[in-house]
Design a protein around this motif. Structure first.
Motif, mmCIF file in Angstrom:
data_model
loop_
_atom_site.group_PDB
_atom_site.id
_atom_site.type_symbol
_atom_site.label_atom_id
_atom_site.label_comp_id
_atom_site.label_asym_id
_atom_site.label_seq_id
_atom_site.Cartn_x
_atom_site.Cartn_y
_atom_site.Cartn_z
ATOM 1 N N SER A 17 0.857 -1.175 0.000
ATOM 2 C CA SER A 17 0.000 0.000 0.000
ATOM 3 C C SER A 17 0.894 1.225 0.000
ATOM 4 C CB SER A 17 -0.891 0.015 1.245
ATOM 5 O OG SER A 17 -1.776 -1.075 1.220
ATOM 6 N N VAL A 18 0.389 2.303 -0.542
ATOM 7 C CA VAL A 18 1.147 3.550 -0.615
ATOM 8 C C VAL A 18 1.016 4.287 0.710
ATOM 9 C CG1 VAL A 18 1.323 5.757 -1.808
ATOM 10 C CG2 VAL A 18 0.833 3.682 -3.097
ATOM 11 N N ASN A 19 2.122 4.793 1.239
ATOM 12 C CA ASN A 19 2.137 5.554 2.476
ATOM 13 C C ASN A 19 1.491 6.915 2.214
ATOM 14 O OD1 ASN A 19 2.836 7.277 4.634
ATOM 15 N ND2 ASN A 19 4.684 6.112 5.046
ATOM 16 N N ALA A 20 0.404 7.205 2.903
ATOM 17 C CA ALA A 20 -0.335 8.449 2.685
ATOM 18 C C ALA A 20 0.477 9.676 3.094
ATOM 19 C CB ALA A 20 -1.649 8.411 3.454
ATOM 20 N N HIS A 21 1.438 9.525 3.994
ATOM 21 C CA HIS A 21 2.232 10.654 4.483
ATOM 22 C C HIS A 21 3.495 10.889 3.673
ATOM 23 C CE1 HIS A 21 -0.446 11.040 7.852
ATOM 24 N NE2 HIS A 21 -0.280 9.766 8.147
ATOM 25 N N ALA A 22 3.930 9.906 2.919
ATOM 26 C CA ALA A 22 5.160 10.068 2.132
ATOM 27 C C ALA A 22 5.076 9.267 0.830
ATOM 28 C CB ALA A 22 6.364 9.621 2.953
ATOM 29 N N PRO A 23 4.060 9.549 0.000
ATOM 30 C CA PRO A 23 3.971 8.800 -1.257
ATOM 31 C C PRO A 23 5.060 9.243 -2.227
ATOM 32 C CG PRO A 23 2.349 10.548 -1.242
ATOM 33 C CD PRO A 23 3.000 10.541 0.118
ATOM 34 N N VAL A 24 5.450 8.359 -3.090
ATOM 35 C CA VAL A 24 6.388 8.690 -4.158
ATOM 36 C C VAL A 24 5.536 8.839 -5.408
ATOM 37 C CG1 VAL A 24 8.384 7.929 -5.476
ATOM 38 C CG2 VAL A 24 8.237 7.394 -3.039
ATOM 39 N N GLU A 25 5.471 10.059 -5.936
ATOM 40 C CA GLU A 25 4.647 10.317 -7.113
ATOM 41 C C GLU A 25 5.544 10.645 -8.292
ATOM 42 O OE1 GLU A 25 1.943 13.362 -5.897
ATOM 43 O OE2 GLU A 25 0.783 11.984 -4.653
ATOM 44 N N ARG A 26 5.296 9.954 -9.394
ATOM 45 C CA ARG A 26 6.091 10.170 -10.599
ATOM 46 C C ARG A 26 5.263 9.777 -11.817
ATOM 47 N NH1 ARG A 26 11.356 7.477 -9.744
ATOM 48 N NH2 ARG A 26 11.433 8.962 -8.058
ATOM 49 N N ASP A 27 5.304 10.611 -12.839
ATOM 50 C CA ASP A 27 4.604 10.343 -14.095
ATOM 51 C C ASP A 27 3.120 10.051 -13.887
ATOM 52 O OD1 ASP A 27 7.046 10.621 -15.485
ATOM 53 O OD2 ASP A 27 7.517 8.501 -15.178
ATOM 54 N N GLY A 28 2.509 10.757 -12.947
ATOM 55 C CA GLY A 28 1.083 10.596 -12.703
ATOM 56 C C GLY A 28 0.699 9.330 -11.968
#
Length: 83
Positions: A17-28
């Protein structure tokens, strides 16, 4: 408040699951870690002990970020545009 969301990592085969406090966002897309976002260069493992999504991907020696930096360094190209 939970540190995770129900959103799964965009890495193929990743069960994290993606960490809501520190997500890694790239290319949408949203990733659980830098290793997943970079498509596991040099076989970099997924940070979760229970996930081995790096084994499902083709081995890479460079990350997408390194490729992007290399492309940026080549512009402007030294060759003129052909007429």
């Amino acid at each position: 408040m939970s540190a995770t969301t129900t959103e799964l990592c965009a890495c193929p085969g990743c069960t994290c699951s993606v960490n809501a406090h520190a997500p890694v966002e790239r290319d949408g897309k949203t990733w659980c870690s830098e290793a997943c976002a970079d498509h596991h260069p040099n076989g970099a493992p997924c940070p979760s002990d229970n996930c081995h999504c790096e084994q499902a991907l083709e081995k890479r020696t460079v990350s997408d970020r390194q490729l992007d930096e290399a492309v940026e360094e080549t512009f402007p190209a030294s060759d003129p545009i052909s007429p």
